[in-house]
Design an enzyme around this catalytic site. Structure first.
Site, PDB file in Angstrom:
ATOM      1  CD  GLU A 155      64.517  41.147  61.391  1.00 30.55           C
ATOM      2  OE1 GLU A 155      65.466  40.527  60.897  1.00 30.55           O
ATOM      3  OE2 GLU A 155      63.754  41.887  60.749  1.00 30.55           O
ATOM      4  CD  GLU A 183      68.459  43.595  61.375  1.00 30.67           C
ATOM      5  OE1 GLU A 183      69.570  44.074  61.112  1.00 30.67           O
ATOM      6  OE2 GLU A 183      67.540  43.493  60.558  1.00 30.67           O
ATOM      7  CG  ASN A 206      64.997  46.375  61.560  1.00 27.68           C
ATOM      8  OD1 ASN A 206      66.040  46.950  61.274  1.00 27.68           O
ATOM      9  ND2 ASN A 206      64.677  45.176  61.101  1.00 27.68           N
ATOM     10  CD  GLU A 237      59.493  42.073  55.914  1.00 28.73           C
ATOM     11  OE1 GLU A 237      60.678  41.940  56.203  1.00 28.73           O
ATOM     12  OE2 GLU A 237      59.067  42.954  55.149  1.00 28.73           O
ATOM     13  NE  ARG A 261      60.420  40.050  49.221  1.00 30.64           N
ATOM     14  CZ  ARG A 261      60.715  41.350  49.272  1.00 30.64           C
ATOM     15  NH1 ARG A 261      60.228  42.089  50.262  1.00 30.64           N
ATOM     16  NH2 ARG A 261      61.478  41.909  48.363  1.00 30.64           N
ATOM     17  CG  ASP A 308      43.041  15.955  -5.365  1.00 28.92           C
ATOM     18  OD1 ASP A 308      43.883  16.861  -5.479  1.00 28.92           O
ATOM     19  OD2 ASP A 308      42.924  15.027  -6.186  1.00 28.92           O
ATOM     20  CG  ASP A 329      56.131   4.482  -7.334  1.00 24.29           C
ATOM     21  OD1 ASP A 329      56.836   4.772  -6.355  1.00 24.29           O
ATOM     22  OD2 ASP A 329      56.566   4.441  -8.502  1.00 24.29           O
ATOM     23  CE  LYS A 378      47.463  10.589  -7.300  1.00 21.20           C
ATOM     24  NZ  LYS A 378      46.442  11.565  -6.884  1.00 21.20           N
ATOM     25  CG  HIS A 403      41.130  10.673  -7.973  1.00 22.64           C
ATOM     26  ND1 HIS A 403      40.643  11.517  -6.999  1.00 22.64           N
ATOM     27  CD2 HIS A 403      42.189  11.324  -8.539  1.00 22.64           C
ATOM     28  CE1 HIS A 403      41.370  12.626  -6.974  1.00 22.64           C
ATOM     29  NE2 HIS A 403      42.314  12.536  -7.905  1.00 22.64           N
ATOM     30  CG  HIS A 413      42.308  16.200 -10.911  1.00 18.33           C
ATOM     31  ND1 HIS A 413      42.515  17.163  -9.949  1.00 18.33           N
ATOM     32  CD2 HIS A 413      42.843  15.050 -10.408  1.00 18.33           C
ATOM     33  CE1 HIS A 413      43.160  16.627  -8.919  1.00 18.33           C
ATOM     34  NE2 HIS A 413      43.367  15.352  -9.172  1.00 18.33           N
ATOM     35  CB  THR A 426      53.286  14.809  -5.930  1.00 16.06           C
ATOM     36  OG1 THR A 426      52.485  15.906  -6.371  1.00 16.06           O
ATOM     37  CG2 THR A 426      54.282  15.280  -4.900  1.00 16.06           C
TER      38      THR A 426
END
Length: 917
Positions: A38, A52, A54, A60, A108, A306, A412, A475, A504, A506, A640
């Site tokens: 290497e 070195e 080896n 690898e 790797r 609704d 409102d 409403k 509208h 209910h 609400t």
């Protein structure tokens, strides 16, 4: 981490010199075996230096095998057995006969976390998939689904090698291979590798340390979507722990998906043009004039807003709406509008359904391009329960208009026109239709009830006309408008105001259809109804029945009753999936004329009463208390959020056994609900006729009430500063969009919880409704479309027994591959409670919270509670992978807690020490 062959930046002369040096070293020591010599090359000078030798071939170096065709490991063995280089049995030709063929690269893949200084992660691999294809080679470690990576395991998972004729092709092939990996359960370096190999400096050969140190963009990772894993985690949690929303409630008899109408959708061409195209062609003012001129009554369907708000606690999920939406466009192009957004749907979507309300609006807009989409806007309350600064309301309206709302019904809660002006002006500026609504209460035909008489409504209508509304809405939120009152009011409005009227109501009393027909007879231009299977009771009257009642008359509707029934069949199936949220109301309730409770509140208040331990037998007491509170508060408009004020007080009176006399007695101390205090403080506006003075004094306890419009008192909000605050919050794992910012402005806490859920579980709105609420049964298989062209096939197999840490493993198959998730069973307590985690995603880690930088064993602890420490001082030492790591203080301060002791195992990001800075 990355190997290349041949070395891309060696010249032939350098290569020959390097090989010669390697041979010289071997000969100098009489080395006669295979091995690796290497060298390091200096990037600046080109000189190389010996490191070195080896006496083996390292794995690898398989990149060399790819470009030489030599099986180097086999050759190593043959040479050790005595074979000679150049001989046929060695498998190694003479040096001069070696030919390079193309380019190879190896990466790797490890469990090292690039977002945590490459500290090895550990845990169970819950999913593993590797790439395949020409030019790809894998040298596997022990990575597979279910593998356990321990603290002491080598972090290498697998090596992947790519080959191609040219370097750029090799990089492209490797990039594709890396992107095809799927590793779940542990952190990996995959995203770092993906960005590294395509970086221009890497391609140019800059392999120096400075390369990584000076390229922070390598660590700027897009957040992993990992949608499948997160959805499995949610399904697993629901299987183990259930969904608290349906706990103890009835389950659907059938858990199958609803069938859509049997009709061919024509895509393309686009659906026949409808009301939306007319609005685009005419503009709001001329569109309103068209409404007055055309003879037919126009019909609005409230099913997607609704109707389910009133019948099923607003629980319809986006998935069930979007599935039918294209059929609306195809079958009902003559529908006037589709009410599908606003009101309670906004916060419930985030709070209970873990959905983004804006995504719902965008999806419906895309699927229904030809019908007006209508929303309910609570004037200065927008879609919230309090007043907001004026510029916040304007910002919200602008976002809603851009996202697809065509018609804004603005009201409102106290019928205070001054409080409506900001919202109305914002709608008018957007170029959309403004329908300012008069909230109906009382009984204008009763001579004994003079507060809300015909003159009151006409006066308000004149104010709304002067404010610029295009349409007048009535409403009737509680269904109090009896037929004779509906006729009288609509006729007077048509004659004296001259604007289109939209009615509208209910059907709580069971009489609403008669009121609708009376309004039509009086000249109402548009009326609301709900699809047959979603009509009646606290919802709107039956839309199909209205069409049939008007058939062959002077104001017959353009809608096809048969197509309405087709759609009704779908909604009937859908409604069965939400049986857990059905009220036990079985018939019309004439008591509504006594208490005046809005349809959208009726079922919710009954649920609140049950949760407080007020059984059904005492419901009449709640209804009477509601009427009593209304009188105590001055006979106010109830919708609400004012209806919540009355409802909260009624529940308190019943649960605490309070009499009206005690409520009014200044000597009796009462902790009034916060909504009541807010009302009397004037934070919702000024009621017609004013507040009951003595009761207001008692509620406010000497505090001064507001006498001006709340939005005026709030002043303008610094939106830029607010956005910066939101983006810096711990839950903001990415920068907010304009629409998400609007959600945060409306509901800061709810939105923060929604974002945390979205990060943990992903987009759960794609799951089937029964799976969302009830999980899955063993062997059940579902398909989940996470985006166009991407479908997950999920099969639930089983769950394990309880583990020591109070978790269970839930086993699935995902697209045919085994997957498992670990889920904490909240009905059990762990033998050893988990340590608190420090998660600094989004900058949310508190100053002074010290976390484990890596998994390991606590080797020593150097501090104790109460001790003063300085920044950089060693607090404790961790041992892992044969290394010791000092954990240091990040600020000056005093140690308040030490949560670790020598010998204990800790995970990465475990909280170890708390310092008060």
């Amino acid at each position: 981490v990355v190997e290349r062959a041949p070395a891309a930046f060696l010249t032939p002369a350098q290569r020959d010199a390097l090989c010669g040096a390697a041979l010289a070293i071997g000969r100098a020591v009489a080395y006669s075996n295979a091995g690796t010599v290497e060298f390091l090359q200096d990037a600046a000078s080109g000189e190389f230096y010996f490191i070195e030798v080896n006496p083996r071939i390292q794995v690898e170096h398989t990149v060399t095998e790819e470009v030489t065709g030599i099986d180097i490991v086999r050759a190593q063995i043959k040479l050790a057995e005595g074979a000679v280089i150049g001989s046929p049995d060695s498998g190694v030709p003479l040096q001069e006969d070696i030919r390079l063929n193309g380019h190879a690269m190896q990466c790797r893949v490890t469990s090292e976390d690039p977002e945590n200084d490459f500290v090895p992660d550990y845990g169970r691999i819950t999913a593993y998939r590797s790439p395949a294809g020409f030019g790809i080679r894998l040298d596997a470690g022990t990575a597979y689904s279910g593998a356990i990576i321990t603290r002491y395991y080598d972090s290498l998972l697998v090596k992947v090698t790519a080959w191609a004729p040219r370097p750029e092709e090799t990089i492209a092939r490797m990039h594709r291979a890396l992107r095809e990996f799927r590793v779940r359960g542990v952190a990996t370096n995959l995203r770092f590798l993906e960005q590294l190999i395509v970086h221009p400096r890497f391609a140019a050969g800059d392999y120096t340390t400075r390369f990584v140190d000076t390229t922070p963009e390598l660590f700027q990772f897009a957040r992993k979507r990992d949608r499948a894993s997160r959805l499995l985690q949610f399904i697993g949690d629901t299987i183990v722990n259930g969904n608290p929303q349906v706990a103890g409630r009835p389950r659907p008899a059938v858990l199958s998906e609803p069938r859509l109408p049997q009709v061919a959708l024509h895509q393309p061409p686009a659906p026949r043009p409808g009301s939306r195209q007319r609005l685009e062609a005419l503009g709001p003012e001329r569109f309103a004039a068209w409404m007055l001129e055309q003879p037919q009554v126009l019909l609005t369907d409230t099913t997607m807003r609704d109707a389910h708000q009133s019948l099923l606690a607003t629980r319809f999920r986006t998935r069930d709406m979007v599935a039918i939406a294209p059929y609306y466009a195809e079958l009902l192009p003559d529908l006037f509008s589709l009410e599908c957004w606003g009101g309670a749907t906004f916060d419930v979507a985030m709070r209970f359904l873990r959905e983004c309300p804006w995504e719902r609006l965008h999806a419906l807009r895309a699927a229904i391009p030809n019908v007006l989409l209508q929303m309910l806007l609570r004037s200065a309350n927008a879609v919230g329960y309090t007043n907001y600064p004026d510029n916040v309301v304007r910002y919200f309206v602008r976002q809603a208009a851009q996202a697809g709302v065509d018609l804004f019904r603005v009201f409102d809660s106290l019928n205070w026109v001054e409080n409506m002006r900001v919202a109305m002006d914002a709608v008018l500026e957007s170029g959309k239709l403004c329908e300012a609504a008069i909230c109906y209460t009382g009984n204008l035909c009763d001579p004994r009830r003079t507060k809300y008489d015909l003159g009151y409504y006409l006066a308000m209508a004149r104010e709304l006309k002067a404010a610029g509304t295009h349409i007048l809405g009535i409403k009737d939120m509680a269904g109090l408008c009896r037929p004779r009152a509906a006729f009288t009011l609509v006729k007077a409005l048509k004659e004296e105001i001259g604007l289109p009227v939209h009615f509208h109501t209910h059907d709580t009393s069971g009489l609403a259809a008669a009121s609708v027909l009376a309004a039509v007879e009086a000249g109402a231009d548009a009326v609301d109804g709900a699809i047959d299977s979603m009509s009646g009771l606290t919802s709107q009257p039956n839309l199909g029945a209205i069409v049939e009642a008007l058939r062959d008359g002077p104001r017959t509707s353009a809608l096809d009753a048969e197509q309405l029934r087709r759609l009704s069949a779908y909604w009937e199936q859908v409604r069965r999936l939400y049986v857990a949220f059905e009220s036990d109301l079985r018939s019309g309730a004439s008591e509504v004329y006594v208490h005046g409770m809005p349809g959208g509140q009726f079922t919710n208040l009954r649920e609140q009463a049950r949760s407080l331990g007020i059984e059904d037998a005492r419901w009449p007491e709640v209804a009477r208390a509601y009427a009593t509170v209304n009188e105590l508060f001055g006979d106010i408009v109830k919708v609400t959020p004012t209806s919540k004020v009355v409802g909260d007080m009624a529940l308190m009176m019943v649960s605490a056994n309070l009499s009206p006399e005690q409520v009014c007695d200044p000597q009796v101390s009462i902790a009034f609900p916060e909504s009541v205090v807010s009302f009397f403080r004037g934070e919702l506006g000024q009621p017609y006729g004013g507040f009951p003075v003595e009761l207001q004094k008692k509620v406010l306890q000497g505090a001064a009430p507001l006498t001006v419009r709340p939005g005026e008192a709030l002043g303008e909000l610094d939106l830029d500063a607010a956005r910066a605050e939101a983006n810096a919050a711990p839950w903001a794992w990415r920068e907010l969009s304009d629409e998400e910012f609007a959600s945060w402005l409306m509901y800061p806490k709810v939105f923060a919880e929604y974002m945390a859920d979205r990060l943990e579980f992903g987009q759960v709105s794609v799951l089937p409704t029964t799976v969302y609420f009830y999980g899955m049964e063993p062997a059940q298989e579902i398909s989940v479309d996470i985006e166009r062209g991407k479908t997950l096939i999920v099969r639930y197999l089983a769950q394990s027994e309880i583990h020591e840490d109070a978790t269970r493993t839930v086993f699935f198959e995902l697209n045919g591959q085994p997957r498992s998730v670990r889920v904490r069973d909240r009905s059990h307590v762990a033998a050893r409670p988990p340590r608190p985690k420090v998660d600094d995603r989004g900058g949310g880690r508190p100053a002074g919270w010290v976390a484990a930088p890596m998994p390991g064993t606590v080797a020593s602890v150097a501090v104790r509670p109460g001790q003063s420490v300085s920044r950089g001082e060693v607090l404790l030492t961790l041992e892992a992978m044969k290394m010791e790591t000092d954990v240091r203080a990040e600020c000056d301060g005093t140690v308040t807690e030490v949560l670790a002791a020598p010998g204990e195992l800790v995970d990465a990001k475990d909280l170890l020490v708390v310092i008060e800075p």
